[in-house]
Structures are given as structure tokens and as C-alpha cells.
Write a protein that holds these residues in place. Structure first.
Motif, short mmCIF file in Angstrom:
data_model
loop_
_atom_site.label_atom_id
_atom_site.label_comp_id
_atom_site.label_asym_id
_atom_site.label_seq_id
_atom_site.Cartn_x
_atom_site.Cartn_y
_atom_site.Cartn_z
N MET A 1 -11.13 24.62 -23.44
CA MET A 1 -10.18 24.18 -24.41
C MET A 1 -10.37 24.72 -25.66
SD MET A 1 -8.78 20.48 -23.25
CE MET A 1 -8.12 20.32 -21.67
N GLN B 1 6.11 14.60 -32.10
CA GLN B 1 6.28 14.79 -30.50
C GLN B 1 5.78 13.44 -29.92
OE1 GLN B 1 7.19 17.38 -29.16
NE2 GLN B 1 7.38 18.03 -31.23
N LEU C 1 -1.10 21.01 -25.83
CA LEU C 1 -2.26 22.15 -25.50
C LEU C 1 -1.28 23.32 -25.16
CD1 LEU C 1 -4.86 22.88 -24.69
CD2 LEU C 1 -4.78 21.95 -22.65
N GLU C 2 -0.14 22.93 -24.46
CA GLU C 2 0.85 24.18 -24.04
C GLU C 2 1.30 24.92 -25.16
OE1 GLU C 2 5.04 24.28 -21.94
OE2 GLU C 2 3.47 22.90 -20.96
N VAL C 3 1.51 24.17 -26.34
CA VAL C 3 2.13 25.06 -27.36
C VAL C 3 1.03 25.16 -28.42
CG1 VAL C 3 4.64 24.01 -26.81
CG2 VAL C 3 3.33 22.86 -28.50
N TRP C 4 -0.10 24.88 -28.43
CA TRP C 4 -1.13 24.95 -29.48
C TRP C 4 -1.19 25.97 -30.27
CZ3 TRP C 4 -3.34 21.05 -31.45
CH2 TRP C 4 -4.32 21.23 -32.33
N TYR D 1 -8.28 22.24 -30.88
CA TYR D 1 -7.23 21.09 -30.19
C TYR D 1 -8.39 20.19 -29.60
CZ TYR D 1 -5.11 19.12 -25.98
OH TYR D 1 -4.40 18.29 -25.33
N ASP E 1 0.69 12.97 -21.36
CA ASP E 1 1.95 13.86 -21.48
C ASP E 1 2.03 14.53 -23.02
OD1 ASP E 1 2.70 13.37 -18.86
OD2 ASP E 1 4.36 12.13 -19.47
N ALA F 1 -0.76 17.08 -23.33
CA ALA F 1 -0.55 18.15 -22.47
C ALA F 1 0.42 19.18 -22.96
CB ALA F 1 -0.16 17.44 -21.24
N PHE F 2 1.49 18.59 -23.58
CA PHE F 2 2.35 19.33 -24.33
C PHE F 2 1.82 20.04 -25.48
CE2 PHE F 2 5.30 19.79 -27.78
CZ PHE F 2 6.18 20.71 -27.24
#
Length: 191
Positions: free
Chosen positions: A22, A81, A62-65, A26, A56, A59-60
Motif C-alpha cells: 500500500m 466519507q 484506498l481505492e481513490v487514494w 495511506y 469500508d 477500503a474506499f
């Protein structure tokens, strides 16, 4: 796990295996905010739902980091968020009233907007708190239920300490008006 056993400090941060793959920023952000987000989600949703919702959120994030890092205020973006995920979870669930013991306000017991709306109070304080605008509500919850200092609230929400003080001042005036009490000039500074 029940509410009395909830201890966010024991929750696992990013696992060692995953930390290596990662982004470093982050992992640091996760480590700095994970427990704080769990505490807030616990107050809002209870011990069982809090870890699910917080994971959640992360995770979100990380997805849009890469996009999150371009935000003007990463803390404010992430806090928004968290609030959105909490509200989305609450909207999709029938939540039982989760009792939350707090250090400073053990007598208050329980602390989410929905729970506060359900509690009957002669003075109307609980209902009045539940009706505060979102940012004022968060500042009151973080300050008085979680016992955080102004700087800590500001850091979590991604706002300035002056804005926290302003929200507390406004919230106190709104609450006083709602429950029908007069504040003396010195009392307004107590917050």
C-alpha cells in the motif's frame, strides 16, 4: 462483541503483509485515524457495525487514494466519507439502540443521532443535540461524548480550531434556545 467490551485501541491497523503493498502515505493516514474513526462509528452505530463501516471507509479511501491526496483538505475529505458511510449504513439497517459508555458522560449513555432522538428527556437536551446541523453535532459528540480537546476535534474533522470553537459556541446557543434556557455571558465561554 458487545458495547461494554468495545475497545478500539485493540483493533488491527493495516496488516504488516498489506502495508508493504500500500502507499506509505495511506498506511500512515490509516494508522493515525483508524481508532478515531472506530470511536465515532461506535457511538453512531454500535460495536458490531463500527469495524465493518470503518473498514469500508478505508477500503474506499484506498481505492481513490491518488484523488484523495489531491483534495484541498485530506482530513475533511476523509471525515466526510466516514459520515457518509455511517449514514448509508444507518439508512440500510434497522439498528437497535446501542449503549455506549463514555468516560466523562457515563450518565448520558448512548450517543448517536438516531439514539438521541429516541431517548425521552424532560429537558429536551438529547432531542436538541440530535437536531443540530451535522458539523455542530459532530463537534458536540467529539468534544463532550469522546472528551476530545479542541485541537483534536479540529484534526479529526479537518477544520481549524477556531471553527471548532465557533461550532461549539453556535451549538450551545442553539441548544439553549431549543430547551428554553438563558445563557449568561460567562456561560457561553465555558464551551
Amino acid at each position: 462483541m458487545n458495547d461494554a467490551e468495545f475497545d478500539p485501541s485493540g483493533e488491527q491497523a493495516v496488516s504488516i503483509e498489506l502495508a508493504g503493498v500500500m502507499p506509505v502515505e495511506y498506511v500512515a493516514f490509516h494508522s493515525q485515524n483508524h481508532v478515531a474513526y472506530l470511536e465515532y462509528a461506535h457511538l453512531e452505530l454500535g460495536a458490531e457495525a463500527a469495524p465493518v463501516v470503518v473498514e469500508d471507509v478505508f477500503a474506499f479511501l484506498l481505492e481513490v487514494w491518488p484523488d484523495a491526496l489531491r483534495e484541498a483538505n485530506l482530513q475533511a475529505f476523509a471525515w466526510a466519507q466516514l459520515r457518509e458511510h455511517v449514514e448509508r449504513y444507518r439508512a440500510g439497517q434497522v439498528l437497535r439502540i446501542a449503549l455506549v459508555d463514555t468516560v466523562k458522560y457515563a450518565a448520558l449513555r448512548r450517543g448517536s443521532r438516531r439514539q438521541l432522538e429516541l431517548i425521552e428527556s424532560r429537558s429536551g437536551v438529547y432531542e436538541a443535540i440530535a437536531e443540530l446541523p451535522d458539523r455542530h453535532y459532530d463537534v458536540v459528540v467529539l468534544t463532550f461524548l469522546l472528551g476530545l480537546e479542541t485541537a483534536q476535534v479540529a484534526q479529526r474533522m479537518g477544520i481549524s480550531p477556531g471553527t471548532v470553537r465557533s461550532h461549539l459556541h453556535t451549538a450551545r446557543r442553539m441548544l439553549a434556545k431549543k430547551i428554553g434556557i438563558d445563557l449568561t455571558p460567562g456561560e457561553e465561554k465555558d464551551l
